[in-house]
Design a protein around this motif. Structure first.
Motif, PDB file in Angstrom:
ATOM      1  N   GLU A 137      16.249  12.132  52.311  1.00 56.95           N
ATOM      2  CA  GLU A 137      17.214  12.486  53.587  1.00 56.95           C
ATOM      3  C   GLU A 137      17.987  11.402  53.743  1.00 56.95           C
ATOM      4  O   GLU A 137      17.423  10.396  53.820  1.00 56.95           O
ATOM      5  N   ILE A 138      19.128  11.587  54.662  1.00 58.25           N
ATOM      6  CA  ILE A 138      19.860  10.445  55.049  1.00 58.25           C
ATOM      7  C   ILE A 138      19.544  10.156  56.573  1.00 58.25           C
ATOM      8  O   ILE A 138      20.018   9.124  57.205  1.00 58.25           O
ATOM      9  N   LEU A 143      23.437   2.792  57.446  1.00 59.21           N
ATOM     10  CA  LEU A 143      24.814   2.795  56.967  1.00 59.21           C
ATOM     11  C   LEU A 143      25.420   1.575  57.086  1.00 59.21           C
ATOM     12  O   LEU A 143      25.724   1.158  58.380  1.00 59.21           O
ATOM     13  N   GLY A 144      25.755   0.652  56.191  1.00 59.27           N
ATOM     14  CA  GLY A 144      26.556  -0.508  56.607  1.00 59.27           C
ATOM     15  C   GLY A 144      28.180  -0.340  56.260  1.00 59.27           C
ATOM     16  O   GLY A 144      28.211   0.050  55.111  1.00 59.27           O
ATOM     17  N   ILE A 145      28.814  -0.262  57.424  1.00 58.79           N
ATOM     18  CA  ILE A 145      30.150  -0.192  57.168  1.00 58.79           C
ATOM     19  C   ILE A 145      31.079  -1.565  57.137  1.00 58.79           C
ATOM     20  O   ILE A 145      30.881  -2.084  58.136  1.00 58.79           O
ATOM     21  N   ALA A 159      28.598  10.005  61.001  1.00 58.58           N
ATOM     22  CA  ALA A 159      27.213   9.747  60.166  1.00 58.58           C
ATOM     23  C   ALA A 159      26.160   9.408  61.243  1.00 58.58           C
ATOM     24  O   ALA A 159      25.153  10.127  60.819  1.00 58.58           O
ATOM     25  N   GLU A 160      26.442   8.909  62.419  1.00 58.25           N
ATOM     26  CA  GLU A 160      25.457   8.793  63.623  1.00 58.25           C
ATOM     27  C   GLU A 160      25.168  10.083  63.989  1.00 58.25           C
ATOM     28  O   GLU A 160      23.835  10.758  64.210  1.00 58.25           O
ATOM     29  N   SER A 161      25.885  11.323  63.985  1.00 56.73           N
ATOM     30  CA  SER A 161      25.753  12.494  64.309  1.00 56.73           C
ATOM     31  C   SER A 161      24.712  13.011  63.547  1.00 56.73           C
ATOM     32  O   SER A 161      23.946  14.172  63.765  1.00 56.73           O
ATOM     33  N   LEU A 162      24.566  12.770  62.221  1.00 61.54           N
ATOM     34  CA  LEU A 162      23.537  13.159  61.207  1.00 61.54           C
ATOM     35  C   LEU A 162      22.281  12.292  61.312  1.00 61.54           C
ATOM     36  O   LEU A 162      21.361  12.581  60.381  1.00 61.54           O
TER      37      LEU A 162
END
Ligand code: NAI
Length: 400
Positions: A137-138, A143-145, A159-162
Protein backbone atom coordinates in the motif's frame (compact mmCIF):
# COMPACT_ATOMS: atom_id res chain seq x y z
CA UNK A 1 -9.05 42.55 -34.05
CA UNK A 2 -8.15 39.78 -36.49
CA UNK A 3 -7.12 36.65 -34.65
CA UNK A 4 -5.49 33.67 -36.31
CA UNK A 5 -5.41 30.37 -34.39
CA UNK A 6 -3.25 27.57 -35.81
CA UNK A 7 -2.47 23.90 -35.12
CA UNK A 8 -5.93 22.71 -34.06
CA UNK A 9 -6.20 24.93 -31.02
CA UNK A 10 -9.28 23.97 -28.97
CA UNK A 11 -12.63 25.35 -30.20
CA UNK A 12 -13.11 26.75 -26.69
CA UNK A 13 -10.53 29.39 -27.63
CA UNK A 14 -12.39 30.37 -30.81
CA UNK A 15 -15.70 30.63 -28.95
CA UNK A 16 -14.35 32.67 -26.08
CA UNK A 17 -12.68 35.19 -28.41
CA UNK A 18 -15.75 35.43 -30.70
CA UNK A 19 -17.92 36.03 -27.64
CA UNK A 20 -16.09 39.29 -27.06
CA UNK A 21 -16.53 40.28 -30.69
CA UNK A 22 -13.22 39.41 -32.34
CA UNK A 23 -12.84 38.03 -35.84
CA UNK A 24 -11.29 34.55 -35.37
CA UNK A 25 -9.97 32.23 -38.10
CA UNK A 26 -8.75 28.74 -37.23
CA UNK A 27 -6.51 26.34 -39.12
CA UNK A 28 -5.21 22.89 -38.27
CA UNK A 29 -1.93 23.55 -40.12
CA UNK A 30 1.11 25.28 -38.69
CA UNK A 31 2.59 28.59 -39.81
CA UNK A 32 4.65 27.07 -42.65
CA UNK A 33 1.58 26.39 -44.81
CA UNK A 34 1.34 28.91 -47.71
CA UNK A 35 -2.31 29.76 -47.08
CA UNK A 36 -1.43 30.82 -43.55
CA UNK A 37 1.61 32.83 -44.48
CA UNK A 38 -0.56 34.83 -46.88
CA UNK A 39 -2.88 35.78 -43.97
CA UNK A 40 -0.22 36.77 -41.50
CA UNK A 41 0.17 40.34 -42.79
CA UNK A 42 -3.38 41.21 -41.66
CA UNK A 43 -3.19 39.38 -38.32
CA UNK A 44 -3.38 41.29 -35.03
CA UNK A 45 -3.16 38.34 -32.65
CA UNK A 46 -1.59 34.97 -33.42
CA UNK A 47 -2.23 31.73 -31.51
CA UNK A 48 0.07 28.73 -32.02
CA UNK A 49 1.08 25.50 -30.32
CA UNK A 50 4.55 23.98 -30.44
CA UNK A 51 5.00 23.19 -34.17
CA UNK A 52 4.93 26.74 -35.60
CA UNK A 53 8.35 28.33 -35.56
CA UNK A 54 7.79 32.07 -35.22
CA UNK A 55 11.07 33.39 -36.53
CA UNK A 56 12.28 36.93 -37.10
CA UNK A 57 11.34 36.53 -40.81
CA UNK A 58 7.74 35.59 -39.95
CA UNK A 59 7.41 38.48 -37.49
CA UNK A 60 8.67 40.88 -40.17
CA UNK A 61 5.85 39.70 -42.47
CA UNK A 62 3.26 40.63 -39.83
CA UNK A 63 3.29 44.43 -39.43
CA UNK A 64 -0.02 44.48 -37.52
CA UNK A 65 0.93 41.76 -35.04
CA UNK A 66 0.25 42.86 -31.47
CA UNK A 67 0.56 39.67 -29.42
CA UNK A 68 1.43 35.99 -29.77
CA UNK A 69 -0.11 33.28 -27.61
CA UNK A 70 1.51 29.85 -27.23
CA UNK A 71 -1.33 27.44 -26.35
CA UNK A 72 1.14 25.23 -24.47
CA UNK A 73 3.81 25.60 -21.78
CA UNK A 74 6.98 26.08 -23.84
CA UNK A 75 7.72 29.29 -25.76
CA UNK A 76 11.08 28.50 -27.37
CA UNK A 77 9.38 28.07 -30.77
CA UNK A 78 9.09 31.89 -30.85
CA UNK A 79 12.01 34.28 -31.34
CA UNK A 80 11.19 35.95 -28.03
CA UNK A 81 13.89 38.62 -28.21
CA UNK A 82 12.88 39.76 -31.68
CA UNK A 83 9.20 39.77 -30.72
CA UNK A 84 10.13 41.90 -27.71
CA UNK A 85 12.06 44.53 -29.68
CA UNK A 86 9.10 44.73 -32.09
CA UNK A 87 6.87 45.43 -29.05
CA UNK A 88 5.01 42.10 -29.24
CA UNK A 89 4.32 40.33 -25.92
CA UNK A 90 4.27 36.53 -25.98
CA UNK A 91 1.90 34.68 -23.65
CA UNK A 92 1.69 31.01 -22.67
CA UNK A 93 -0.22 28.78 -20.26
CA UNK A 94 2.13 27.57 -17.54
CA UNK A 95 -0.55 26.55 -15.01
CA UNK A 96 -3.04 24.68 -17.15
CA UNK A 97 -1.75 21.12 -16.94
CA UNK A 98 -0.33 21.15 -13.41
CA UNK A 99 -3.14 19.02 -12.02
CA UNK A 100 -2.99 16.56 -14.93
CA UNK A 101 0.71 15.85 -14.31
CA UNK A 102 0.24 15.53 -10.55
CA UNK A 103 -2.66 13.09 -11.01
CA UNK A 104 -0.72 10.93 -13.46
CA UNK A 105 2.25 10.73 -11.10
CA UNK A 106 -0.02 9.76 -8.22
CA UNK A 107 -1.48 6.97 -10.37
CA UNK A 108 2.05 5.81 -11.20
CA UNK A 109 3.02 5.71 -7.53
CA UNK A 110 0.17 3.24 -6.91
CA UNK A 111 0.93 1.25 -10.07
CA UNK A 112 4.62 0.89 -9.15
CA UNK A 113 3.82 0.08 -5.55
CA UNK A 114 1.60 -2.84 -6.59
CA UNK A 115 3.67 -3.87 -9.65
CA UNK A 116 0.53 -3.47 -11.75
CA UNK A 117 2.63 -2.62 -14.82
CA UNK A 118 4.47 -5.94 -14.56
CA UNK A 119 1.30 -7.99 -13.84
CA UNK A 120 -0.31 -6.35 -16.88
CA UNK A 121 2.57 -7.34 -19.18
CA UNK A 122 2.52 -10.91 -17.78
CA UNK A 123 -1.19 -11.36 -18.47
CA UNK A 124 -0.74 -10.05 -22.02
CA UNK A 125 1.81 -12.85 -22.41
CA UNK A 126 -0.57 -15.45 -20.95
CA UNK A 127 1.14 -15.66 -17.54
CA UNK A 128 -1.15 -15.69 -14.45
CA UNK A 129 0.93 -14.51 -11.49
CA UNK A 130 -1.38 -13.95 -8.49
CA UNK A 131 1.24 -12.95 -5.92
CA UNK A 132 1.41 -10.48 -3.05
CA UNK A 133 5.18 -10.38 -2.68
CA UNK A 134 6.65 -7.00 -3.58
CA UNK A 135 3.17 -5.38 -3.45
CA UNK A 136 2.61 -2.59 -0.96
CA UNK A 137 0.00 0.00 0.00
CA UNK A 138 1.20 3.57 -0.39
CA UNK A 139 -0.25 4.68 2.94
CA UNK A 140 2.57 5.64 5.31
CA UNK A 141 5.28 5.45 2.62
CA UNK A 142 7.67 8.37 2.10
CA UNK A 143 7.33 10.36 -1.10
CA UNK A 144 10.34 12.58 -1.84
CA UNK A 145 9.55 15.42 -4.24
CA UNK A 146 12.46 17.13 -5.99
CA UNK A 147 11.33 20.58 -7.18
CA UNK A 148 8.45 21.87 -5.05
CA UNK A 149 6.94 24.22 -7.60
CA UNK A 150 3.47 24.12 -9.16
CA UNK A 151 3.39 20.38 -9.95
CA UNK A 152 5.55 19.20 -7.04
CA UNK A 153 3.46 20.98 -4.40
CA UNK A 154 0.16 19.89 -6.00
CA UNK A 155 1.39 16.28 -6.01
CA UNK A 156 2.39 16.62 -2.36
CA UNK A 157 -1.13 17.66 -1.36
CA UNK A 158 -2.91 14.83 -3.16
CA UNK A 159 -0.35 12.19 -2.08
CA UNK A 160 -0.76 13.30 1.53
CA UNK A 161 -4.53 12.91 1.26
CA UNK A 162 -3.87 9.19 0.56
CA UNK A 163 -1.73 8.92 3.69
CA UNK A 164 1.75 9.31 2.22
CA UNK A 165 4.43 11.11 4.17
CA UNK A 166 5.70 13.92 1.94
CA UNK A 167 9.20 15.41 2.01
CA UNK A 168 10.63 17.79 -0.57
CA UNK A 169 13.80 19.47 -1.72
CA UNK A 170 13.95 22.72 -3.71
CA UNK A 171 16.78 25.17 -4.39
CA UNK A 172 14.41 28.00 -3.39
CA UNK A 173 12.85 28.33 0.04
CA UNK A 174 9.24 27.16 -0.40
CA UNK A 175 6.28 27.29 1.96
CA UNK A 176 5.36 23.69 2.89
CA UNK A 177 1.76 22.81 2.13
CA UNK A 178 -0.14 20.44 4.40
CA UNK A 179 2.28 18.44 6.55
CA UNK A 180 5.08 18.23 3.97
CA UNK A 181 8.57 18.68 5.40
CA UNK A 182 11.46 20.34 3.70
CA UNK A 183 14.85 18.60 3.31
CA UNK A 184 17.80 20.94 3.24
CA UNK A 185 19.70 18.84 0.71
CA UNK A 186 19.03 16.37 -2.06
CA UNK A 187 21.04 13.54 -0.49
CA UNK A 188 18.88 13.59 2.65
CA UNK A 189 15.72 13.40 0.56
CA UNK A 190 17.05 10.55 -1.57
CA UNK A 191 18.14 8.49 1.44
CA UNK A 192 14.75 8.78 3.17
CA UNK A 193 12.29 8.24 0.30
CA UNK A 194 10.44 5.11 -0.80
CA UNK A 195 9.41 7.01 -3.95
CA UNK A 196 11.34 9.90 -5.54
CA UNK A 197 9.44 12.08 -8.01
CA UNK A 198 11.22 14.74 -10.07
CA UNK A 199 9.53 18.08 -10.86
CA UNK A 200 12.37 20.46 -11.73
CA UNK A 201 12.72 22.59 -14.87
CA UNK A 202 15.34 22.00 -17.54
CA UNK A 203 18.36 24.11 -16.59
CA UNK A 204 22.14 23.56 -16.83
CA UNK A 205 22.02 22.64 -13.10
CA UNK A 206 19.30 19.99 -13.52
CA UNK A 207 21.02 18.19 -16.43
CA UNK A 208 21.79 14.67 -15.10
CA UNK A 209 20.68 15.80 -11.64
CA UNK A 210 19.98 12.12 -10.96
CA UNK A 211 23.09 10.18 -11.98
CA UNK A 212 24.96 7.17 -10.58
CA UNK A 213 25.86 8.90 -7.28
CA UNK A 214 22.30 10.08 -6.57
CA UNK A 215 20.79 6.71 -7.58
CA UNK A 216 23.11 5.01 -5.08
CA UNK A 217 22.02 7.52 -2.43
CA UNK A 218 18.45 6.28 -2.86
CA UNK A 219 17.22 3.46 -0.56
CA UNK A 220 17.71 -0.05 -1.96
CA UNK A 221 14.44 -1.04 -3.65
CA UNK A 222 13.18 2.56 -3.93
CA UNK A 223 11.23 3.72 -6.97
CA UNK A 224 11.89 6.70 -9.24
CA UNK A 225 9.42 8.77 -11.26
CA UNK A 226 10.40 11.35 -13.85
CA UNK A 227 7.69 13.42 -15.52
CA UNK A 228 9.79 16.60 -15.67
CA UNK A 229 12.41 16.76 -18.45
CA UNK A 230 14.26 13.91 -20.12
CA UNK A 231 17.80 14.99 -19.41
CA UNK A 232 17.25 15.36 -15.64
CA UNK A 233 18.06 11.63 -15.30
CA UNK A 234 21.24 10.02 -16.71
CA UNK A 235 19.59 7.10 -18.52
CA UNK A 236 22.74 4.91 -18.72
CA UNK A 237 23.14 5.15 -14.94
CA UNK A 238 19.46 4.40 -14.45
CA UNK A 239 19.80 1.28 -16.63
CA UNK A 240 22.67 0.10 -14.39
CA UNK A 241 20.63 0.78 -11.24
CA UNK A 242 17.72 -1.26 -12.65
CA UNK A 243 20.05 -4.11 -13.66
CA UNK A 244 21.57 -4.26 -10.19
CA UNK A 245 18.02 -4.01 -8.70
CA UNK A 246 19.12 -1.14 -6.48
CA UNK A 247 16.13 0.69 -7.95
CA UNK A 248 13.15 -1.65 -8.00
CA UNK A 249 11.06 0.12 -10.63
CA UNK A 250 10.64 3.42 -12.47
CA UNK A 251 7.97 5.43 -14.26
CA UNK A 252 9.41 7.62 -16.99
CA UNK A 253 7.31 10.05 -19.09
CA UNK A 254 10.10 12.18 -20.57
CA UNK A 255 13.25 11.15 -22.40
CA UNK A 256 16.52 12.81 -23.46
CA UNK A 257 15.65 12.04 -27.11
CA UNK A 258 11.95 12.03 -27.89
CA UNK A 259 10.39 11.21 -31.29
CA UNK A 260 9.54 14.29 -33.38
CA UNK A 261 5.96 13.13 -33.87
CA UNK A 262 3.69 10.07 -33.54
CA UNK A 263 5.09 8.53 -36.77
CA UNK A 264 8.67 8.65 -35.53
CA UNK A 265 9.78 5.43 -33.73
CA UNK A 266 10.67 5.45 -30.04
CA UNK A 267 14.08 4.10 -28.97
CA UNK A 268 15.39 3.75 -25.43
CA UNK A 269 17.49 1.32 -23.43
CA UNK A 270 14.64 1.29 -20.91
CA UNK A 271 12.29 -0.71 -23.15
CA UNK A 272 14.18 -3.87 -22.08
CA UNK A 273 12.89 -3.56 -18.52
CA UNK A 274 9.40 -4.80 -17.60
CA UNK A 275 9.69 -2.88 -14.34
CA UNK A 276 10.02 0.41 -16.25
CA UNK A 277 6.61 1.97 -16.82
CA UNK A 278 7.11 4.15 -19.91
CA UNK A 279 4.71 6.78 -21.25
CA UNK A 280 5.11 9.10 -24.28
CA UNK A 281 5.33 12.52 -22.54
CA UNK A 282 1.61 12.54 -21.73
CA UNK A 283 1.77 13.86 -18.17
CA UNK A 284 -0.01 17.06 -19.14
CA UNK A 285 -2.10 15.61 -21.97
CA UNK A 286 -5.74 15.58 -20.86
CA UNK A 287 -8.90 17.10 -22.29
CA UNK A 288 -9.17 19.29 -19.19
CA UNK A 289 -5.63 20.60 -19.63
CA UNK A 290 -6.33 21.46 -23.29
CA UNK A 291 -9.47 23.36 -22.26
CA UNK A 292 -7.62 25.12 -19.45
CA UNK A 293 -4.85 26.13 -21.83
CA UNK A 294 -7.43 27.69 -24.17
CA UNK A 295 -9.06 29.59 -21.31
CA UNK A 296 -5.77 30.75 -19.79
CA UNK A 297 -4.26 32.09 -23.04
CA UNK A 298 -7.55 33.67 -24.24
CA UNK A 299 -7.95 35.47 -20.90
CA UNK A 300 -4.47 36.90 -21.35
CA UNK A 301 -5.27 37.96 -24.96
CA UNK A 302 -8.51 39.66 -23.91
CA UNK A 303 -6.88 41.42 -20.98
CA UNK A 304 -4.12 42.65 -23.29
CA UNK A 305 -6.47 43.78 -26.06
CA UNK A 306 -8.97 45.52 -23.75
CA UNK A 307 -6.65 46.84 -21.03
CA UNK A 308 -3.10 46.56 -22.34
CA UNK A 309 -2.23 44.20 -19.48
CA UNK A 310 0.93 42.20 -20.13
CA UNK A 311 0.68 40.15 -16.94
CA UNK A 312 1.80 36.60 -17.80
CA UNK A 313 3.93 37.67 -20.82
CA UNK A 314 7.23 35.77 -20.97
CA UNK A 315 9.30 38.33 -22.91
CA UNK A 316 7.90 41.67 -21.81
CA UNK A 317 7.64 43.97 -18.79
CA UNK A 318 4.63 42.63 -16.83
CA UNK A 319 2.36 45.62 -16.37
CA UNK A 320 -1.27 46.34 -15.68
CA UNK A 321 -3.14 49.46 -14.59
CA UNK A 322 -6.56 49.60 -13.01
CA UNK A 323 -8.81 51.81 -15.16
CA UNK A 324 -9.42 55.19 -13.55
CA UNK A 325 -13.09 56.17 -13.26
CA UNK A 326 -12.91 59.25 -15.50
CA UNK A 327 -10.67 57.66 -18.13
CA UNK A 328 -11.85 58.29 -21.72
CA UNK A 329 -8.82 56.81 -23.48
CA UNK A 330 -5.99 54.50 -22.59
CA UNK A 331 -2.68 54.82 -24.42
CA UNK A 332 -0.17 51.98 -24.62
CA UNK A 333 3.36 53.07 -25.46
CA UNK A 334 6.20 50.62 -26.11
CA UNK A 335 9.64 52.15 -26.51
CA UNK A 336 13.36 51.50 -26.30
CA UNK A 337 14.48 51.71 -22.70
CA UNK A 338 16.25 55.09 -22.85
CA UNK A 339 16.29 57.84 -20.20
CA UNK A 340 13.63 60.56 -20.37
CA UNK A 341 10.95 58.64 -22.32
CA UNK A 342 8.21 59.25 -19.77
CA UNK A 343 8.96 62.97 -19.79
CA UNK A 344 8.70 63.09 -23.59
CA UNK A 345 5.37 61.20 -23.50
CA UNK A 346 4.00 63.49 -20.79
CA UNK A 347 5.09 66.57 -22.77
CA UNK A 348 2.80 65.52 -25.63
CA UNK A 349 -0.10 65.49 -23.15
CA UNK A 350 0.93 68.83 -21.61
CA UNK A 351 1.34 70.56 -25.00
CA UNK A 352 -2.13 69.42 -26.05
CA UNK A 353 -3.62 70.43 -22.72
CA UNK A 354 -4.71 66.86 -21.96
CA UNK A 355 -5.13 65.51 -18.47
CA UNK A 356 -3.41 62.25 -17.42
CA UNK A 357 -5.59 60.50 -14.84
CA UNK A 358 -3.16 57.68 -14.09
CA UNK A 359 -0.11 56.04 -15.59
CA UNK A 360 2.48 53.33 -15.07
CA UNK A 361 5.83 52.63 -16.72
CA UNK A 362 7.74 49.40 -16.42
CA UNK A 363 11.05 48.61 -18.08
CA UNK A 364 12.79 45.32 -18.71
CA UNK A 365 16.11 45.03 -20.51
CA UNK A 366 15.93 46.86 -23.82
CA UNK A 367 12.32 48.02 -23.66
CA UNK A 368 9.92 50.09 -21.63
CA UNK A 369 6.13 49.84 -21.56
CA UNK A 370 3.87 52.65 -20.41
CA UNK A 371 0.11 52.54 -19.85
CA UNK A 372 -1.50 55.96 -19.58
CA UNK A 373 -5.15 56.83 -18.85
CA UNK A 374 -6.46 60.19 -19.98
CA UNK A 375 -9.80 61.79 -19.21
CA UNK A 376 -9.76 63.22 -22.76
CA UNK A 377 -10.38 61.50 -26.07
CA UNK A 378 -7.05 60.90 -27.81
CA UNK A 379 -7.44 61.73 -31.49
CA UNK A 380 -5.36 60.45 -34.41
CA UNK A 381 -3.15 63.58 -34.42
CA UNK A 382 -2.10 63.09 -30.81
CA UNK A 383 -1.54 59.38 -31.39
CA UNK A 384 0.78 60.32 -34.27
CA UNK A 385 2.69 62.74 -32.02
CA UNK A 386 3.19 59.92 -29.52
CA UNK A 387 4.35 57.60 -32.29
CA UNK A 388 6.84 60.20 -33.53
CA UNK A 389 8.69 60.38 -30.21
CA UNK A 390 12.22 59.14 -30.87
CA UNK A 391 12.80 55.50 -29.77
CA UNK A 392 9.08 54.64 -29.89
CA UNK A 393 8.44 51.02 -30.95
CA UNK A 394 4.64 51.08 -31.12
CA UNK A 395 1.58 52.76 -29.65
CA UNK A 396 -2.05 51.75 -29.34
CA UNK A 397 -5.07 53.75 -28.17
CA UNK A 398 -7.98 52.01 -26.45
CA UNK A 399 -11.24 53.99 -26.23
CA UNK A 400 -12.83 53.41 -22.85
P1 NAI B 1 7.76 25.22 -11.53
O1 NAI B 1 8.67 26.24 -12.12
O2 NAI B 1 6.49 25.64 -10.92
O3 NAI B 1 8.57 24.38 -10.42
C1 NAI B 1 9.90 23.94 -10.57
C2 NAI B 1 10.56 23.95 -9.20
O4 NAI B 1 11.84 23.34 -9.31
C3 NAI B 1 10.77 25.36 -8.65
O5 NAI B 1 10.23 25.46 -7.35
C4 NAI B 1 12.29 25.53 -8.66
O6 NAI B 1 12.76 26.35 -7.61
C5 NAI B 1 12.73 24.09 -8.48
N1 NAI B 1 14.10 23.82 -8.91
C6 NAI B 1 14.80 24.38 -9.94
N2 NAI B 1 16.03 23.83 -10.01
C7 NAI B 1 16.11 22.92 -9.02
C8 NAI B 1 17.14 22.05 -8.59
N3 NAI B 1 18.33 22.01 -9.20
N4 NAI B 1 16.90 21.26 -7.51
C9 NAI B 1 15.69 21.31 -6.87
N5 NAI B 1 14.68 22.13 -7.23
C10 NAI B 1 14.90 22.91 -8.29
O7 NAI B 1 7.53 24.14 -12.67
P2 NAI B 1 6.31 23.13 -12.84
O8 NAI B 1 5.20 23.77 -13.59
O9 NAI B 1 6.04 22.49 -11.53
O10 NAI B 1 6.97 22.05 -13.85
C11 NAI B 1 7.98 21.17 -13.41
C12 NAI B 1 8.52 20.34 -14.57
O11 NAI B 1 7.46 19.56 -15.15
C13 NAI B 1 9.12 21.15 -15.72
O12 NAI B 1 10.31 20.54 -16.13
C14 NAI B 1 8.12 21.00 -16.85
O13 NAI B 1 8.74 21.05 -18.11
C15 NAI B 1 7.58 19.61 -16.56
N6 NAI B 1 6.27 19.34 -17.17
C16 NAI B 1 6.06 18.10 -17.72
C17 NAI B 1 4.85 17.79 -18.31
C18 NAI B 1 4.63 16.43 -18.88
O14 NAI B 1 3.78 16.28 -19.76
N7 NAI B 1 5.33 15.42 -18.41
C19 NAI B 1 3.78 18.79 -18.41
C20 NAI B 1 4.05 20.03 -17.70
C21 NAI B 1 5.28 20.28 -17.14
Amino acid sequence: MKILLLENISLTAKKSLENVGYDVTIFKENIEDDKILSQIKNTDILGIRSRSQITKEIILQAPQLKAIGCFCIGTNQVDLDFAKIKGIPVFNAPFSNTRSVAEMVLGEIIILSRNIHIRNLELHRGVWSKVASGSFEIRGKVLGIVGYGRIGSQLGIIAESLGMQVIYYDIERKLSLGNATECDNLEKLLSKSDFVSLHVPETPQTKNLISKRELLQMKKGAKLINASRGNVVAIDDLVEALKSEHISSVAIDVFPQEPKDNNDPFKSELIKFDNALLTPHIGGSTIEAQENIAIEVCDKFINFIKNGSTVGAVNFPQTSLQKSKDSASRILHVHKNTPGMLEKINNVFAKNNLNISSQILQTEGDIGYAIIDSSSIINKEIELSLEKIENTINTRVIKN
